[in-house]
Motif scaffolding. Structure first.
Motif, PDB file in Angstrom:
ATOM      1  N   ILE A  70       0.857  -1.184   0.000  1.00 26.33           N
ATOM      2  CA  ILE A  70       0.000   0.000   0.000  1.00 26.33           C
ATOM      3  C   ILE A  70       0.893   1.235   0.000  1.00 26.33           C
ATOM      4  CG2 ILE A  70      -1.828   1.233   1.214  1.00 26.33           C
ATOM      5  CD1 ILE A  70      -2.524  -1.494   2.551  1.00 26.33           C
ATOM      6  N   PRO A  71       0.808   2.080  -1.023  1.00 20.65           N
ATOM      7  CA  PRO A  71       1.695   3.246  -1.097  1.00 20.65           C
ATOM      8  C   PRO A  71       1.322   4.312  -0.073  1.00 20.65           C
ATOM      9  CG  PRO A  71       0.144   3.266  -2.913  1.00 20.65           C
ATOM     10  CD  PRO A  71      -0.069   1.976  -2.184  1.00 20.65           C
ATOM     11  N   ALA A  72       2.335   5.096   0.320  1.00 18.09           N
ATOM     12  CA  ALA A  72       2.107   6.174   1.286  1.00 18.09           C
ATOM     13  C   ALA A  72       1.374   7.345   0.634  1.00 18.09           C
ATOM     14  CB  ALA A  72       3.431   6.650   1.874  1.00 18.09           C
ATOM     15  N   GLN A  73       1.594   7.549  -0.645  1.00 16.67           N
ATOM     16  CA  GLN A  73       0.932   8.611  -1.399  1.00 16.67           C
ATOM     17  C   GLN A  73       0.285   8.007  -2.630  1.00 16.67           C
ATOM     18  OE1 GLN A  73       4.099  11.263  -2.311  1.00 16.67           O
ATOM     19  NE2 GLN A  73       4.264  12.062  -0.240  1.00 16.67           N
ATOM     20  N   CYS A  74      -0.644   8.733  -3.185  1.00 10.99           N
ATOM     21  CA  CYS A  74      -1.327   8.229  -4.375  1.00 10.99           C
ATOM     22  C   CYS A  74      -0.341   8.148  -5.535  1.00 10.99           C
ATOM     23  CB  CYS A  74      -2.492   9.141  -4.740  1.00 10.99           C
ATOM     24  SG  CYS A  74      -3.484   8.502  -6.087  1.00 10.99           S
ATOM     25  N   PRO A  75      -0.149   6.968  -6.113  1.00  7.26           N
ATOM     26  CA  PRO A  75       0.840   6.824  -7.184  1.00  7.26           C
ATOM     27  C   PRO A  75       0.362   7.335  -8.542  1.00  7.26           C
ATOM     28  CG  PRO A  75      -0.234   4.745  -6.798  1.00  7.26           C
ATOM     29  CD  PRO A  75      -0.759   5.705  -5.763  1.00  7.26           C
ATOM     30  N   PHE A  76      -0.882   7.725  -8.650  1.00  6.77           N
ATOM     31  CA  PHE A  76      -1.425   8.120  -9.943  1.00  6.77           C
ATOM     32  C   PHE A  76      -1.339   9.619 -10.200  1.00  6.77           C
ATOM     33  CE2 PHE A  76      -3.857   4.341  -8.590  1.00  6.77           C
ATOM     34  CZ  PHE A  76      -3.298   3.452  -9.485  1.00  6.77           C
ATOM     35  N   GLU A  77      -0.993  10.404  -9.190  1.00  6.75           N
ATOM     36  CA  GLU A  77      -0.888  11.850  -9.385  1.00  6.75           C
ATOM     37  C   GLU A  77       0.362  12.149 -10.200  1.00  6.75           C
ATOM     38  OE1 GLU A  77      -1.096  15.975  -6.840  1.00  6.75           O
ATOM     39  OE2 GLU A  77      -0.480  14.145  -5.840  1.00  6.75           O
ATOM     40  N   ARG A  78       0.184  12.861 -11.290  1.00  6.89           N
ATOM     41  CA  ARG A  78       1.296  13.174 -12.179  1.00  6.89           C
ATOM     42  C   ARG A  78       1.146  14.598 -12.716  1.00  6.89           C
ATOM     43  NH1 ARG A  78       3.232   9.116 -10.476  1.00  6.89           N
ATOM     44  NH2 ARG A  78       3.621   7.169 -11.531  1.00  6.89           N
ATOM     45  N   THR A  79       2.272  15.206 -12.982  1.00  2.22           N
ATOM     46  CA  THR A  79       2.312  16.461 -13.709  1.00  2.22           C
ATOM     47  C   THR A  79       3.170  16.226 -14.939  1.00  2.22           C
ATOM     48  OG1 THR A  79       2.088  17.737 -11.676  1.00  2.22           O
ATOM     49  CG2 THR A  79       2.909  18.898 -13.596  1.00  2.22           C
ATOM     50  N   ILE A  80       2.588  16.360 -16.095  1.00  3.82           N
ATOM     51  CA  ILE A  80       3.300  16.114 -17.344  1.00  3.82           C
ATOM     52  C   ILE A  80       3.737  17.457 -17.907  1.00  3.82           C
ATOM     53  CG2 ILE A  80       3.122  15.148 -19.664  1.00  3.82           C
ATOM     54  CD1 ILE A  80       0.965  13.254 -18.516  1.00  3.82           C
ATOM     55  N   GLU A  81       5.059  17.581 -18.094  1.00  7.55           N
ATOM     56  CA  GLU A  81       5.634  18.834 -18.590  1.00  7.55           C
ATOM     57  C   GLU A  81       6.306  18.596 -19.937  1.00  7.55           C
ATOM     58  OE1 GLU A  81       8.302  20.382 -15.679  1.00  7.55           O
ATOM     59  OE2 GLU A  81       6.754  20.586 -14.155  1.00  7.55           O
ATOM     60  N   PHE A  82       6.315  19.635 -20.727  1.00  8.39           N
ATOM     61  CA  PHE A  82       7.016  19.599 -22.002  1.00  8.39           C
ATOM     62  C   PHE A  82       7.749  20.921 -22.161  1.00  8.39           C
ATOM     63  CE2 PHE A  82       7.100  20.261 -26.645  1.00  8.39           C
ATOM     64  CZ  PHE A  82       7.865  19.165 -26.995  1.00  8.39           C
ATOM     65  N   THR A 123      10.771   4.232   9.071  1.00 10.89           N
ATOM     66  CA  THR A 123      11.073   5.289   8.099  1.00 10.89           C
ATOM     67  C   THR A 123      11.245   4.764   6.665  1.00 10.89           C
ATOM     68  OG1 THR A 123      13.397   5.202   8.771  1.00 10.89           O
ATOM     69  CG2 THR A 123      12.027   6.938   9.740  1.00 10.89           C
ATOM     70  N   PRO A 124      11.757   3.545   6.437  1.00  6.94           N
ATOM     71  CA  PRO A 124      11.813   3.094   5.032  1.00  6.94           C
ATOM     72  C   PRO A 124      10.440   2.940   4.387  1.00  6.94           C
ATOM     73  CG  PRO A 124      13.194   1.693   6.408  1.00  6.94           C
ATOM     74  CD  PRO A 124      12.433   2.603   7.316  1.00  6.94           C
ATOM     75  N   TYR A 125       9.390   2.734   5.189  1.00  5.88           N
ATOM     76  CA  TYR A 125       8.047   2.556   4.655  1.00  5.88           C
ATOM     77  C   TYR A 125       7.319   3.891   4.466  1.00  5.88           C
ATOM     78  CZ  TYR A 125       8.978  -2.186   6.186  1.00  5.88           C
ATOM     79  OH  TYR A 125       9.538  -3.407   6.384  1.00  5.88           O
ATOM     80  N   CYS A 126       7.852   4.963   5.036  1.00  8.09           N
ATOM     81  CA  CYS A 126       7.173   6.256   4.982  1.00  8.09           C
ATOM     82  C   CYS A 126       7.561   7.065   3.754  1.00  8.09           C
ATOM     83  CB  CYS A 126       7.471   7.056   6.242  1.00  8.09           C
ATOM     84  SG  CYS A 126       6.787   6.299   7.719  1.00  8.09           S
ATOM     85  N   THR A 127       8.593   6.669   3.049  1.00  9.91           N
ATOM     86  CA  THR A 127       9.014   7.401   1.864  1.00  9.91           C
ATOM     87  C   THR A 127       8.808   6.552   0.636  1.00  9.91           C
ATOM     88  OG1 THR A 127      11.272   6.628   2.200  1.00  9.91           O
ATOM     89  CG2 THR A 127      10.710   8.794   3.086  1.00  9.91           C
ATOM     90  N   ASN A 128       7.692   6.748  -0.031  1.00  9.07           N
ATOM     91  CA  ASN A 128       7.403   6.021  -1.277  1.00  9.07           C
ATOM     92  C   ASN A 128       7.433   6.972  -2.423  1.00  9.07           C
ATOM     93  OD1 ASN A 128       7.152   3.620   0.002  1.00  9.07           O
ATOM     94  ND2 ASN A 128       4.947   3.468  -0.225  1.00  9.07           N
TER      95      ASN A 128
END
Length: 128
Positions: A70-82, A123-128
């Motif tokens: 289970i990820p700590a943050q939503c893995p689907f949030e993205r900002t696509i830049e060009f 702490t290793p589980y809190c930084t995803n």
């Protein structure tokens, strides 16, 4: 003889107030709900939610697995830049998941178990 004292308990209530087993305010609130179209909510995922909430973490391997899964943050949030300009920003869609709160709660239970019961560094589980 007091006429009001005798007749008040025997008066017929209006048809919109149920007299058997309900007081007047309950009858009115039920009628208002019925008028506004409030329907009972279907909860097909309620058993799954209750099972996830009632699940107890008692195994360190299971707790570690859940923290990695289970990820700590939503893995689907993205900002696509060009070329330095934001083309599109995809918002976190995890909140659309109907069991999101329960899954995050399960991860929290696993982290608490590892920290409190096992005395492990989380702490290793809190930084995803």
């Amino acid at each position: 003889m007091n006429i009001a004292y005798y007749t008040m308990p025997h008066l017929a209530l209006a048809s919109w107030v149920k007299s058997h087993g309900q007081n007047a305010s309950e009858g009115i609130s039920n009628r208002v709900k019925q008028f506004l179209g409030s329907k009972p909510q279907l909860a097909p995922l309620k058993p799954l939610r209750q099972w996830l909430e009632a699940l107890e973490i008692k195994d360190p391997k299971l707790a570690k697995f859940l923290c990695q899964l289970i990820p700590a943050q939503c893995p689907f949030e993205r900002t696509i830049e060009f070329r330095g300009r934001v083309i599109i920003h995809i918002p976190p869609l995890c909140k659309l998941n109907p069991v999101y709160e329960e899954v995050v709660g399960l991860r929290f239970k696993a982290l608490c178990y590892l920290a409190d019961e096992c005395g492990e560094d989380i702490t290793p589980y809190c930084t995803n």
